[in-house]
Motif scaffolding. Structure first.
Motif, PDB file in Angstrom:
ATOM      1  N   ILE A   1      73.074  20.236   8.501  1.00  0.00           N
ATOM      2  CA  ILE A   1      72.381  20.089   7.219  1.00  0.00           C
ATOM      3  C   ILE A   1      71.353  18.961   7.362  1.00  0.00           C
ATOM      4  O   ILE A   1      71.712  17.848   7.757  1.00  0.00           O
ATOM      5  N   HIS A   2      70.108  19.282   7.077  1.00  0.00           N
ATOM      6  CA  HIS A   2      69.034  18.279   7.199  1.00  0.00           C
ATOM      7  C   HIS A   2      68.202  18.216   5.931  1.00  0.00           C
ATOM      8  O   HIS A   2      67.452  19.141   5.629  1.00  0.00           O
ATOM      9  N   PHE A   3      68.353  17.131   5.190  1.00  0.00           N
ATOM     10  CA  PHE A   3      67.453  16.838   4.070  1.00  0.00           C
ATOM     11  C   PHE A   3      66.370  15.906   4.607  1.00  0.00           C
ATOM     12  O   PHE A   3      66.687  14.826   5.127  1.00  0.00           O
ATOM     13  N   SER A   4      65.108  16.296   4.471  1.00  0.00           N
ATOM     14  CA  SER A   4      64.014  15.419   4.876  1.00  0.00           C
ATOM     15  C   SER A   4      63.083  15.220   3.698  1.00  0.00           C
ATOM     16  O   SER A   4      62.435  16.165   3.244  1.00  0.00           O
ATOM     17  N   GLN A   5      63.080  14.016   3.187  1.00  0.00           N
ATOM     18  CA  GLN A   5      62.181  13.649   2.084  1.00  0.00           C
ATOM     19  C   GLN A   5      62.267  14.645   0.930  1.00  0.00           C
ATOM     20  O   GLN A   5      61.251  15.136   0.434  1.00  0.00           O
ATOM     21  N   ILE A   6      63.490  14.918   0.528  1.00  0.00           N
ATOM     22  CA  ILE A   6      63.694  15.885  -0.558  1.00  0.00           C
ATOM     23  C   ILE A   6      63.531  15.205  -1.918  1.00  0.00           C
ATOM     24  O   ILE A   6      64.126  14.159  -2.185  1.00  0.00           O
ATOM     25  N   ASN A   7      62.714  15.821  -2.739  1.00  0.00           N
ATOM     26  CA  ASN A   7      62.585  15.409  -4.139  1.00  0.00           C
ATOM     27  C   ASN A   7      62.868  16.605  -5.027  1.00  0.00           C
ATOM     28  O   ASN A   7      62.570  17.737  -4.658  1.00  0.00           O
TER      29      ASN A   7
ATOM     30  N   ILE B   1      72.031  22.606  -1.359  1.00  0.00           N
ATOM     31  CA  ILE B   1      72.394  23.062  -0.011  1.00  0.00           C
ATOM     32  C   ILE B   1      72.540  24.579   0.036  1.00  0.00           C
ATOM     33  O   ILE B   1      72.141  25.214   1.005  1.00  0.00           O
ATOM     34  N   ASN B   2      73.096  25.169  -1.018  1.00  0.00           N
ATOM     35  CA  ASN B   2      73.192  26.645  -1.034  1.00  0.00           C
ATOM     36  C   ASN B   2      72.206  27.273  -2.030  1.00  0.00           C
ATOM     37  O   ASN B   2      72.362  28.417  -2.437  1.00  0.00           O
ATOM     38  N   ARG B   3      71.230  26.481  -2.388  1.00  0.00           N
ATOM     39  CA  ARG B   3      70.122  26.897  -3.266  1.00  0.00           C
ATOM     40  C   ARG B   3      70.581  27.377  -4.638  1.00  0.00           C
ATOM     41  O   ARG B   3      69.967  28.261  -5.233  1.00  0.00           O
ATOM     42  N   LEU B   4      71.674  26.782  -5.121  1.00  0.00           N
ATOM     43  CA  LEU B   4      71.960  26.955  -6.549  1.00  0.00           C
ATOM     44  C   LEU B   4      70.908  26.191  -7.345  1.00  0.00           C
ATOM     45  O   LEU B   4      70.667  26.482  -8.516  1.00  0.00           O
ATOM     46  N   GLU B   5      70.292  25.187  -6.704  1.00  0.00           N
ATOM     47  CA  GLU B   5      69.127  24.495  -7.262  1.00  0.00           C
ATOM     48  C   GLU B   5      68.014  24.546  -6.223  1.00  0.00           C
ATOM     49  O   GLU B   5      68.295  24.469  -5.030  1.00  0.00           O
ATOM     50  N   THR B   6      66.791  24.659  -6.681  1.00  0.00           N
ATOM     51  CA  THR B   6      65.660  24.604  -5.751  1.00  0.00           C
ATOM     52  C   THR B   6      65.070  23.196  -5.769  1.00  0.00           C
ATOM     53  O   THR B   6      65.159  22.487  -6.772  1.00  0.00           O
ATOM     54  N   VAL B   7      64.487  22.806  -4.653  1.00  0.00           N
ATOM     55  CA  VAL B   7      63.916  21.461  -4.574  1.00  0.00           C
ATOM     56  C   VAL B   7      62.433  21.528  -4.949  1.00  0.00           C
ATOM     57  O   VAL B   7      61.828  22.592  -4.948  1.00  0.00           O
TER      58      VAL B   7
ATOM     59  N   GLY C   1      70.238  25.919  10.511  1.00  0.00           N
ATOM     60  CA  GLY C   1      69.039  26.452  11.163  1.00  0.00           C
ATOM     61  C   GLY C   1      68.092  27.213  10.259  1.00  0.00           C
ATOM     62  O   GLY C   1      67.053  27.699  10.713  1.00  0.00           O
ATOM     63  N   THR C   2      68.426  27.330   8.978  1.00  0.00           N
ATOM     64  CA  THR C   2      67.604  28.105   8.050  1.00  0.00           C
ATOM     65  C   THR C   2      66.866  27.183   7.086  1.00  0.00           C
ATOM     66  O   THR C   2      67.471  26.274   6.505  1.00  0.00           O
ATOM     67  N   LYS C   3      65.567  27.408   6.927  1.00  0.00           N
ATOM     68  CA  LYS C   3      64.807  26.656   5.934  1.00  0.00           C
ATOM     69  C   LYS C   3      65.165  27.202   4.553  1.00  0.00           C
ATOM     70  O   LYS C   3      64.753  28.300   4.175  1.00  0.00           O
ATOM     71  N   VAL C   4      65.940  26.421   3.810  1.00  0.00           N
ATOM     72  CA  VAL C   4      66.570  26.919   2.586  1.00  0.00           C
ATOM     73  C   VAL C   4      65.537  27.396   1.565  1.00  0.00           C
ATOM     74  O   VAL C   4      65.751  28.389   0.877  1.00  0.00           O
TER      75      VAL C   4
END
Ligand code: ADP
Ligand code: MG
Length: 240
Positions: A2-8, A47-53, A62-65
């Motif tokens: 799991i990779h969060f990079s500069q998530i807002n 992480i499972n896109r119940l919310e979008t960033v 390995g998947t760009k959510v």
């Protein structure tokens, strides 16, 4: 994993996640703690896109959510989630609750799915409840069914959002024990919890959030005995 990079993330005008950088390795157990409203559930649900960033890059297994081309159902098959309220289907037996996704989404036969369901019900200690309805179980048993349901899809990641917060105190331990055994077996886990004993014993890393930011990432020993951040100190002192 799991990779969060500069998530807002914003809810309308409200800036709920601020510049989140968080990297979780396979098999790692990360416990997220922080005050109510700090954005813990939102972070988990991204992480499972119940919310979008709103911005930044989030890569899971390995998947760009947040790519338009991402197959969201495929992504979610690898991620089990357990909520505070167990979200079992009340009109279905325990067994049917667990076999639903493996048969409908996973393409297994009823027999195959039942075999797997019984395996996980045994793992969480209640194989005798297969034919019961959720209302016939205690809260702790229902939450263990919810965990078995998550595991039945053979996920690579398990997310827990305050899984023991709605339980009577005497049932907290049985759910934490199941989570502990999962952690020992090498499951990648991200847990939001107020159970500090569990966090200290089981977490590889503590992530402390406040007001949408990660203020501190630390080992449990360092975090609980010698937190770097003043707000983490305050948070911990209020718990005692
Ligand atoms: P936590 O899990 O740490 O308590 P949440 O992620 O649930 O925090 O919420 C963070 C903040 O975002 C809170 O102030 C909450 O009121 C707000 N929030 C959560 N979900 C929504 C939503 N769907 N719409 C608008 N605001 C929301
Ligand atoms: Mg929450």
């Amino acid at each position: 994993m799991i990779h969060f990079s500069q998530i807002n993330k914003h809810y309308g005008q409200f800036h709920v996640l601020r510049d989140i950088d968080l990297h979780i390795k396979p098999g790692e157990v990360v416990v997220i703690i922080g005050p109510s409203g700090s954005g813990k559930s939102t972070l988990l649900r991204c992480i499972n896109r119940l919310e979008t960033v709103t911005s930044g890059e989030l890569i899971v297994n390995g998947t760009k959510v947040n790519d338009k081309s991402t197959d969201i159902n495929k992504l979610r098959r690898d991620i089990g989630m357990v909520f505070q309220h167990f979200n079992l289907y009340p009109h279905m037996t325990v067994l049917d609750n667990i076999t639903l996704a493996p048969t409908k989404v996973g393409g297994l036969s009823k027999e195959q799915a039942s075999e797997i369901a019984m395996k996980y019900l045994t793992k969480v200690g209640i194989p005798d409840k297969a034919k019961s309805f959720p209302s016939q179980l205690s809260g702790g048993q229902q939450q263990r069914v919810a965990i078995a349901r998550g595991l039945a899809m053979k996920p690579k990641i398990m997310l827990f959002d305050e899984p023991t917060s709605a339980l009577d105190p005497e049932m907290v331990g049985e759910v934490l024990d199941v989570m502990k055994s999962l952690a020992k077996e090498g499951m990648t886990m991200v847990c939001v919890t107020h159970e500090m004993g569990f966090a200290r014993e089981v977490a590889d890393r503590i992530v402390f959030m406040d007001q949408g930011q990660i203020l501190e990432e630390n080992t449990p020993a360092e975090f609980f005995d010698n937190p770097r951040e003043e707000r983490a100190r305050q948070f911990l002192s209020r718990l005692n």
